[in-house]
Design an enzyme around this catalytic site. Structure first.
Site, PDB file in Angstrom:
ATOM      1  CG  ASP A 488      -1.906   1.152   1.176  1.00  0.00           C
ATOM      2  OD1 ASP A 488      -1.611   2.199   1.766  1.00  0.00           O
ATOM      3  OD2 ASP A 488      -2.954   0.993   0.546  1.00  0.00           O
ATOM      4  CD  GLU A 532      -4.550   4.188  -1.289  1.00  0.00           C
ATOM      5  OE1 GLU A 532      -5.428   4.304  -2.164  1.00  0.00           O
ATOM      6  OE2 GLU A 532      -4.718   4.483  -0.097  1.00  0.00           O
TER       7      GLU A 532
END
Length: 617
Positions: A488, A532
């Site tokens: 992430d 993301e």
């Protein structure tokens, strides 16, 4: 007996010549006499003793008496011979307005013609002439020689230059001097007011500091020439003894905060801390040292100011060598010039060399150059800052224009794609077979699109879910470890908020490319898990190997600067790793949950790190 008379006559002749060794002949043609010769003694005498002693000493060259920073009381004797047939009026000027007390005795034979006490330790009303200079009117008897005795005491250095003037000539000289002096101090004060006005409008602290230094330089000139005593506090002479040392310490202190405002970065942090604390100590010492005796306070202020200014100059020089700039060069010039004026004051006050300290022209020039240098430094620094801000604003405008252009191009492409699609549909309605074949091809393309993330061109979440089930079956069947890495982007919301979603999308694509570049085996797969967040499947990979790959990806992203639309972006990622041999193929979420927990732990413990599951405390 005859021998005794000859000895007595020789003694009288010698005494007469010694007595009138410093006799000065004056007439009405006198314009002025500067650096007049005189005799002196440093012995503690009463006026009666001073009138009778004969062991006077002559002054050195230039006829200036300078006993340095001494507590001695000096007696000075001058013989004034009036060659005119009438009384002659003259002005005696003691060209050092900083003397504490001067007692003047003017007598002719046994008659006292004048007694006066003046000095900056006495109220201004004591002076015969209400002037910043130490002036005395003398009336010389016709065709006679009178004696002038001066008792001088001063705790801040005993320097006594004398001059004699005709009244009108002194007025002419004083008018010219006051004009030049007024222009100088007025110019320095105007520079100070200019810096203060610039501070009011710009709120830049360095303008206020520059104005503070210029004001203290202005006050130093005011007090060095006695104008502060005359105009500011004529009834409080005690302040005169403290003003100049205080101004020297304050001026020296202000150079450091002004330098901090003008420098670009800190060079040698440890030395900078020592420099800062030394400067604070100089300022705080002002609260203590002014309680000391005047002589000690003056000595401390001169020496401490000189030492601190030398340190200021060295530190500024080091910073200029590290990163040259015009403001620092100008500041260094001002510091060196002020340091030179301090050296001059130390030489004069401590009488290190025999200098003529009558008019202090060096102080005029030094303070003027220092004021100009500091004004140039601050104004030039302001111009450089303004140019940098303008360039930054122009860069932001260019970036926004580039983003708008990209957006328009994207919309145009979308519109063109829509029109092309409509055209294709119209054509296929006429040819059923061709349409069916094209539909089949489109179905295959759509299936591929369903497995591929449109933004990053890597596999999507749907493909990952299918691939995970397949790899779980293989792991259980072959009893090989299956590793999964959840990644992430750290602080991605900050990137979106700072640069916009378009830059955020390009950042996600860049991360996907970096991750994909670290997967070398055909069976290794990376997919966009959502937003993301990314996930990497590593069949037949133990925990150690998965950790190495995850950390390699993390370091590569950390060391990479991505340039997008003229913006340099640096960011990091966090990763969670889980590795095991699959046992229950009906529970694929076990792998992703464990990896996600490790990722969550990495986020909570500082980000930019790789954590494996199970998590070890």
């Amino acid at each position: 007996m005859r021998c005794a008379w000859w000895l007595l006559l020789s003694f009288l002749i010698f005494s007469s010549s010694a007595t009138f060794a410093t006799s000065i002949s004056l007439d009405k043609q006198l314009s002025h006499l500067q650096d007049i010769p005189f005799e002196y003694t440093a012995e503690p005498l009463t006026i009666e003793q001073a009138k009778t002693i004969t062991n006077w000493r002559n002054t050195t060259r230039k006829h200036n008496l300078n006993l340095g920073l001494s507590e001695q009381v000096a007696w000075i004797r001058v013989q004034l011979n009036n060659t005119e047939q009438t009384n002659l009026a003259i002005l005696l000027s003691i060209d050092n307005p900083l003397l504490d007390r001067v007692s003047i005795y003017h007598y002719h034979r046994d008659e006292t013609l004048l007694f006066k006490e003046i000095g900056d330790a006495l109220p201004l009303k004591n002076r015969q002439i209400k002037n910043e200079s130490l002036l005395v009117k003398l009336n010389l008897p016709a065709q006679s020689t009178s004696t002038l005795l001066l008792r001088v005491e001063n705790q801040a250095g005993l320097r006594v230059p004398l001059s004699i003037w005709q009244n009108d000539e002194y007025l002419k000289y004083k008018s010219k001097f006051n004009l030049l002096y007024g222009l100088l101090v007025g110019f320095i004060l105007s520079l100070a007011l200019t810096c203060f006005v610039l501070f009011v409008f710009s709120r830049k602290r360095y303008f206020a500091l520059s104005a503070g230094i210029l004001v203290t330089l202005w006050l130093l000139l005011i007090y060095l020439y006695g104008f502060g005593y005359r105009y500011f506090h004529p009834s409080l002479p005690s302040l005169q003894q403290l003003a100049i040392p205080c101004m020297l310490l304050i001026t020296t202190y202000l150079f450091k905060p002004l330098f901090e405002q003008l420098k670009a970065e800190i060079v040698w942090p440890q030395f900078d801390k020592i420099h800062t604390w030394s400067n604070y100590l100089l300022l705080t010492s002002l609260l203590i040292t002014w309680w000391l005796p005047t002589q000690l306070f003056v000595s401390y202020s001169l020496l401490a100011s000189l030492l601190m200014m030398l340190i200021h100059s060295i530190v500024i020089t080091i910073n200029i060598k590290h990163k040259p700039s015009q403001p620092l060069n100008a500041l260094l010039t001002g510091a060196i010039i002020f340091c030179a004026s301090l050296i001059y004051l130390n030489i004069v006050v401590f009488n290190i060399f025999d200098l003529n300290s009558r008019s202090l022209p060096f102080m005029f020039i030094s303070f003027l150059i220092c004021a100009l240098s500091l004004s140039f430094a601050t104004i030039r620094h302001f111009i450089i800052e303004r140019d940098a801000q303008t360039a930054l604003q122009q860069a932001k405008i260019a970036q926004n224009e580039a983003q708008d252009k990209l957006l328009h191009e994207r919309l145009a492409l979308q519109e063109q794609a829509r029109q092309d699609l409509e055209s294709n549909i119209e054509e296929r309605t006429f040819e059923l077979q061709v349409t069916l074949r094209e539909l089949e091809e489109k179905n295959r393309e759509l299936e591929q699109l369903n497995m591929e993330d449109p933004l990053t061109k890597i596999k999507n979440r749907r493909y990952f879910d299918k691939k995970l089930v397949m790899d779980l079956r293989r792991s259980r069947r072959e009893q090989t470890p299956l590793s999964i890495i959840m990644l992430d982007i750290d602080h991605f919301k900050v990137i979106n908020d700072s640069y916009g979603h378009l830059i955020g999308d390009q950042t996600i694509r860049a991360v996907a490319d970096i991750i994909k570049s670290h997967l070398k085996r055909p069976l290794d797969e990376v997919a966009r898990y959502g937003g993301e967040e990314f996930v990497v499947l590593l069949p037949n990979t133990p925990m150690q190997g998965a950790l190495e790959i995850a950390d390699s990806i993390r370091q590569s992203i950390m060391n990479t600067t991505i340039t997008i639309a003229n913006s340099d972006i640096k960011f990091t990622i966090s990763a969670g790793v889980y590795s095991a041999i699959a046992e229950d193929i009906n529970n694929p979420g076990l792998f992703t949950d464990c990896a996600d927990k490790a990722l969550y732990h990495a986020k909570q413990n500082g980000r930019n790190r790789v954590i494996s599951f199970p998590i070890l405390d």
